[in-house]
Design a protein around this motif. Structure first.
Motif, mmCIF file in Angstrom:
data_model
loop_
_atom_site.group_PDB
_atom_site.id
_atom_site.type_symbol
_atom_site.label_atom_id
_atom_site.label_comp_id
_atom_site.label_asym_id
_atom_site.label_seq_id
_atom_site.Cartn_x
_atom_site.Cartn_y
_atom_site.Cartn_z
ATOM 1 N N GLY A 6 3.523 -3.297 2.604
ATOM 2 C CA GLY A 6 4.073 -3.253 1.365
ATOM 3 C C GLY A 6 5.627 -2.474 1.603
ATOM 4 N N ARG A 7 6.508 -3.102 0.999
ATOM 5 C CA ARG A 7 7.834 -2.676 1.125
ATOM 6 C C ARG A 7 8.752 -2.876 -0.209
ATOM 7 N NH1 ARG A 7 9.968 -6.640 5.647
ATOM 8 N NH2 ARG A 7 9.207 -8.266 3.970
ATOM 9 N N THR A 8 9.552 -2.004 -0.325
ATOM 10 C CA THR A 8 10.365 -2.207 -1.765
ATOM 11 C C THR A 8 11.965 -2.312 -1.182
ATOM 12 O OG1 THR A 8 11.108 0.261 -1.774
ATOM 13 C CG2 THR A 8 8.942 -0.814 -3.273
ATOM 14 N N ILE A 15 14.207 -0.121 1.209
ATOM 15 C CA ILE A 15 13.995 1.136 0.702
ATOM 16 C C ILE A 15 12.899 2.027 1.281
ATOM 17 C CG2 ILE A 15 14.038 2.845 -1.195
ATOM 18 C CD1 ILE A 15 15.415 0.543 -2.890
ATOM 19 N N GLN A 16 11.649 1.505 1.225
ATOM 20 C CA GLN A 16 10.502 2.036 1.549
ATOM 21 C C GLN A 16 9.554 0.860 2.040
ATOM 22 O OE1 GLN A 16 9.351 3.125 -2.570
ATOM 23 N NE2 GLN A 16 9.134 5.315 -1.778
ATOM 24 N N SER A 17 8.663 1.649 3.224
ATOM 25 C CA SER A 17 7.633 0.533 3.768
ATOM 26 C C SER A 17 6.607 1.441 4.279
ATOM 27 C CB SER A 17 8.478 0.100 4.953
ATOM 28 O OG SER A 17 7.666 -0.663 5.743
ATOM 29 N N THR A 18 5.494 0.545 4.257
ATOM 30 C CA THR A 18 4.351 1.117 4.477
ATOM 31 C C THR A 18 3.213 0.000 4.795
ATOM 32 O OG1 THR A 18 2.310 2.885 4.007
ATOM 33 C CG2 THR A 18 3.050 1.322 2.204
ATOM 34 N N THR A 19 2.122 0.639 5.690
ATOM 35 C CA THR A 19 1.129 -0.403 6.207
ATOM 36 C C THR A 19 -0.030 0.281 5.851
ATOM 37 O OG1 THR A 19 2.855 -1.289 8.063
ATOM 38 C CG2 THR A 19 0.385 -1.673 7.968
ATOM 39 N N ILE A 20 -1.176 -0.216 5.065
ATOM 40 C CA ILE A 20 -2.394 -0.197 4.751
ATOM 41 C C ILE A 20 -3.461 -0.761 5.457
ATOM 42 C CG2 ILE A 20 -3.916 0.224 2.901
ATOM 43 C CD1 ILE A 20 -1.478 1.922 2.473
ATOM 44 N N ILE A 39 -0.776 1.234 -1.882
ATOM 45 C CA ILE A 39 0.646 1.083 -1.586
ATOM 46 C C ILE A 39 1.404 1.824 -3.065
ATOM 47 C CG2 ILE A 39 2.721 -0.462 -1.717
ATOM 48 C CD1 ILE A 39 0.778 -2.097 0.168
ATOM 49 N N CYS A 40 1.300 1.476 -3.998
ATOM 50 C CA CYS A 40 1.650 1.846 -5.271
ATOM 51 C C CYS A 40 1.368 3.429 -5.483
ATOM 52 C CB CYS A 40 1.133 1.297 -6.581
ATOM 53 S SG CYS A 40 1.685 -0.506 -6.751
ATOM 54 N N GLU A 41 0.237 4.033 -5.122
ATOM 55 C CA GLU A 41 0.203 5.506 -4.998
ATOM 56 C C GLU A 41 1.324 6.099 -4.073
ATOM 57 O OE1 GLU A 41 -3.381 8.401 -3.991
ATOM 58 O OE2 GLU A 41 -4.006 6.738 -5.232
ATOM 59 N N GLU A 42 1.271 5.694 -2.748
ATOM 60 C CA GLU A 42 2.339 6.168 -1.932
ATOM 61 C C GLU A 42 3.773 6.148 -2.367
ATOM 62 O OE1 GLU A 42 3.348 5.314 2.786
ATOM 63 O OE2 GLU A 42 1.149 5.058 2.151
ATOM 64 N N PHE A 43 3.853 5.162 -3.011
ATOM 65 C CA PHE A 43 5.419 4.933 -3.591
ATOM 66 C C PHE A 43 5.727 5.390 -4.762
ATOM 67 C CE2 PHE A 43 6.194 0.479 -0.967
ATOM 68 C CZ PHE A 43 5.993 1.633 0.161
ATOM 69 N N LEU A 80 8.967 -5.432 -5.124
ATOM 70 C CA LEU A 80 8.216 -4.952 -4.162
ATOM 71 C C LEU A 80 7.539 -6.133 -3.508
ATOM 72 C CD1 LEU A 80 5.888 -2.714 -3.104
ATOM 73 C CD2 LEU A 80 4.520 -3.265 -4.902
ATOM 74 N N ASP A 81 7.455 -6.194 -1.952
ATOM 75 C CA ASP A 81 7.007 -7.187 -1.178
ATOM 76 C C ASP A 81 6.009 -6.666 -0.686
ATOM 77 O OD1 ASP A 81 7.596 -9.877 0.176
ATOM 78 O OD2 ASP A 81 7.845 -8.498 2.105
ATOM 79 N N PHE A 82 4.794 -7.691 -0.787
ATOM 80 C CA PHE A 82 3.552 -7.418 -0.619
ATOM 81 C C PHE A 82 2.762 -8.177 0.213
ATOM 82 C CE2 PHE A 82 -1.146 -7.865 -1.907
ATOM 83 C CZ PHE A 82 -1.712 -6.484 -1.452
ATOM 84 N N TYR A 83 2.357 -8.290 1.525
ATOM 85 C CA TYR A 83 1.546 -9.228 2.044
ATOM 86 C C TYR A 83 0.775 -8.926 3.233
ATOM 87 C CZ TYR A 83 5.208 -9.315 5.904
ATOM 88 O OH TYR A 83 5.867 -8.992 7.074
#
Length: 87
Positions: A6-8, A15-20, A39-43, A80-83
């Motif tokens: 997930g990235r914004t 701006i933000q990036s995370t891997t779940i 992802i939404c909780e983290e951001f 928000l990019d989600f893949y």
């Protein structure tokens, strides 16, 4: 292993990036929703609404972008990019 990225982005800059990573025995759909929620909780975001365009895009390429019209609250980024990285 089920991994989602997930990235914004704002002005074409990340701006933000995370891997779940999820290692649970559940359906693909439940894993997708759980990963998006994490992802939404983290951001610190509300969960976006899956519009028809998001659903169709995700079915085709396992990736979608959630723009401002998918969020109930206002957002301070463009999308928000989600893949899915790995299933």
């Amino acid at each position: 292993m089920f991994r989602v990225w997930g990235r914004t982005f704002k002005n074409n800059k990340m701006i933000q990036s995370t891997t779940i990573e999820l290692d649970v025995n559940d359906t693909r759909t439940h894993k997708i929703f759980q990963a998006l929620e994490m992802i939404c909780e983290e951001f610190d975001l509300s969960n976006p609404i899956w519009l028809e365009t998001n659903i169709n895009e995700f079915k085709k390429i396992a990736r979608t972008r959630f723009y401002a019209d998918s969020f109930v609250e206002s957002i301070d980024f463009d999308y928000l990019d989600f893949y899915i990285i790995e299933e």
